[in-house]
Scaffold this active site. Sequence first.
Site, PDB file in Angstrom:
ATOM      1  N   ARG A 178      46.493 -25.948   6.518  1.00  0.00           N
ATOM      2  CA  ARG A 178      46.709 -25.694   5.177  1.00  0.00           C
ATOM      3  C   ARG A 178      46.136 -24.070   4.946  1.00  0.00           C
ATOM      4  O   ARG A 178      46.379 -23.424   3.893  1.00  0.00           O
ATOM      5  CB  ARG A 178      45.545 -26.627   4.531  1.00  0.00           C
ATOM      6  CG  ARG A 178      44.159 -26.407   4.521  1.00  0.00           C
ATOM      7  CD  ARG A 178      43.175 -27.505   3.896  1.00  0.00           C
ATOM      8  NE  ARG A 178      42.108 -27.616   4.896  1.00  0.00           N
ATOM      9  CZ  ARG A 178      41.113 -26.809   4.853  1.00  0.00           C
ATOM     10  NH1 ARG A 178      41.171 -25.780   3.739  1.00  0.00           N
ATOM     11  NH2 ARG A 178      39.979 -26.873   5.348  1.00  0.00           N
ATOM     12  N   THR A 208      40.941 -16.297   5.691  1.00  0.00           N
ATOM     13  CA  THR A 208      42.461 -16.182   5.925  1.00  0.00           C
ATOM     14  C   THR A 208      42.905 -15.572   4.379  1.00  0.00           C
ATOM     15  O   THR A 208      44.080 -14.867   4.561  1.00  0.00           O
ATOM     16  CB  THR A 208      43.225 -17.573   6.023  1.00  0.00           C
ATOM     17  OG1 THR A 208      42.559 -18.484   4.982  1.00  0.00           O
ATOM     18  CG2 THR A 208      42.964 -18.250   7.315  1.00  0.00           C
ATOM     19  N   ASP A 253      28.056 -20.654   5.832  1.00  0.00           N
ATOM     20  CA  ASP A 253      29.565 -20.654   5.121  1.00  0.00           C
ATOM     21  C   ASP A 253      29.800 -20.170   3.816  1.00  0.00           C
ATOM     22  O   ASP A 253      30.657 -20.222   3.196  1.00  0.00           O
ATOM     23  CB  ASP A 253      30.347 -21.843   5.399  1.00  0.00           C
ATOM     24  CG  ASP A 253      31.949 -21.746   5.318  1.00  0.00           C
ATOM     25  OD1 ASP A 253      32.279 -20.798   5.838  1.00  0.00           O
ATOM     26  OD2 ASP A 253      32.365 -22.656   4.880  1.00  0.00           O
ATOM     27  N   ARG A 305      39.445 -14.159  15.491  1.00  0.00           N
ATOM     28  CA  ARG A 305      39.456 -15.408  14.984  1.00  0.00           C
ATOM     29  C   ARG A 305      40.904 -15.913  14.965  1.00  0.00           C
ATOM     30  O   ARG A 305      41.757 -14.930  14.427  1.00  0.00           O
ATOM     31  CB  ARG A 305      38.879 -15.514  13.550  1.00  0.00           C
ATOM     32  CG  ARG A 305      38.789 -17.023  13.250  1.00  0.00           C
ATOM     33  CD  ARG A 305      38.247 -16.959  11.606  1.00  0.00           C
ATOM     34  NE  ARG A 305      37.574 -18.577  11.399  1.00  0.00           N
ATOM     35  CZ  ARG A 305      37.694 -18.824  10.112  1.00  0.00           C
ATOM     36  NH1 ARG A 305      38.080 -18.185   9.090  1.00  0.00           N
ATOM     37  NH2 ARG A 305      36.985 -20.041   9.898  1.00  0.00           N
ATOM     38  N   CYS A 364      29.711 -16.585   7.821  1.00  0.00           N
ATOM     39  CA  CYS A 364      29.670 -16.379   6.295  1.00  0.00           C
ATOM     40  C   CYS A 364      30.810 -15.409   6.163  1.00  0.00           C
ATOM     41  O   CYS A 364      31.363 -14.756   7.212  1.00  0.00           O
ATOM     42  CB  CYS A 364      28.409 -15.775   5.950  1.00  0.00           C
ATOM     43  SG  CYS A 364      27.707 -14.369   6.778  1.00  0.00           S
TER      44      CYS A 364
END
Length: 305
Positions: A134, A81, A261, A128, A36
């Site tokens: 994208r 990101t 998530d 990560r 999450c």
Amino acid sequence: MSNVEPFIKTPGWLDYYDGPSRPRFRLPPDAVDAHCHVFGPGAVFPYAPQRKYTPCDAPKEALFALRDHLGFAKNVIVQATCHGTDNRALVDALKASGGRARGVATVSQDITDAELQALHAAGVRGTRFNFVKRLADFTPREVLADIAARIAPLGWHVVVYFESKDLPELYDFFTALPTTVVVDHMGRPDVTQPVDGPEFQRFVALMREHPNIWSKVSCPERLSQSGPHALNGEQHAYQDVVPFARSLVETFPDRVLWGTDWPHPNLKSHMPDDGLLVDYIPQIAPTAALQRSLLVDNPNRLYWS
Ligand code: 0GY
């Protein structure tokens, strides 16, 4: 007052659903939501200039309320990101969790040992690497290999996110990593292909041949073509994803993780009800023993031991 300009959410981006149902499936004690995010709030923790999307704010308080509502004991919060390598929102959430959250950070090659130690003290246990084009710009493999070598002595692992079509090109890099490697969302299989077809079996072979590779069996809402709809009044959401996740849970019961998530970045067609996502778990982990491995034993071993 903050002097940060308000962030305008990316057009078409759906907010998280703030009225989730209460799951019918009772999670076992000490269950972990192992994937999450927290987003901002942007006025306090600004989004990264190089981000590919601007999310809705999804602060720690909302995440912890969801945790309690669904019946999870703990969270693993993964750096997204949109915050780049600025892990301040993540660290703030970890510190506020009272030990009930661990983190996966994104770090750059120039991070100092002291900064790594501070992340560790806050509860970070992994870094990560994002290969989804994208979402993230290209980083040379040597840079990533250097980061992996730096974090390995801390006992951290590497989380990788990629599209299934890119696995052949990434295979050698993944299998050379010196740590446990956790794959996000089963390597994003094309679920219109057969579960025993070459694409998914390539991923299964990767896990079979490399016992340090784990998978999150998460994100049916992102992978599904059949969608969230119930059939005949029964809970049959995301049926097309079930065989893929279930085969990994049954084949590698000690190396799978599950997460909501939340707040479900970049979803534009529908926003899942997190309560129904929890109700999906028994379809992919049909026995109490598999549920315990997936939700309790595996995440606690990886993040809290
Ligand atoms: C996810 C999936 C996505 C986004 C990110 O870091 C991120 O921005 O991971 C996605 O868009 O598929 O796991 O949150």
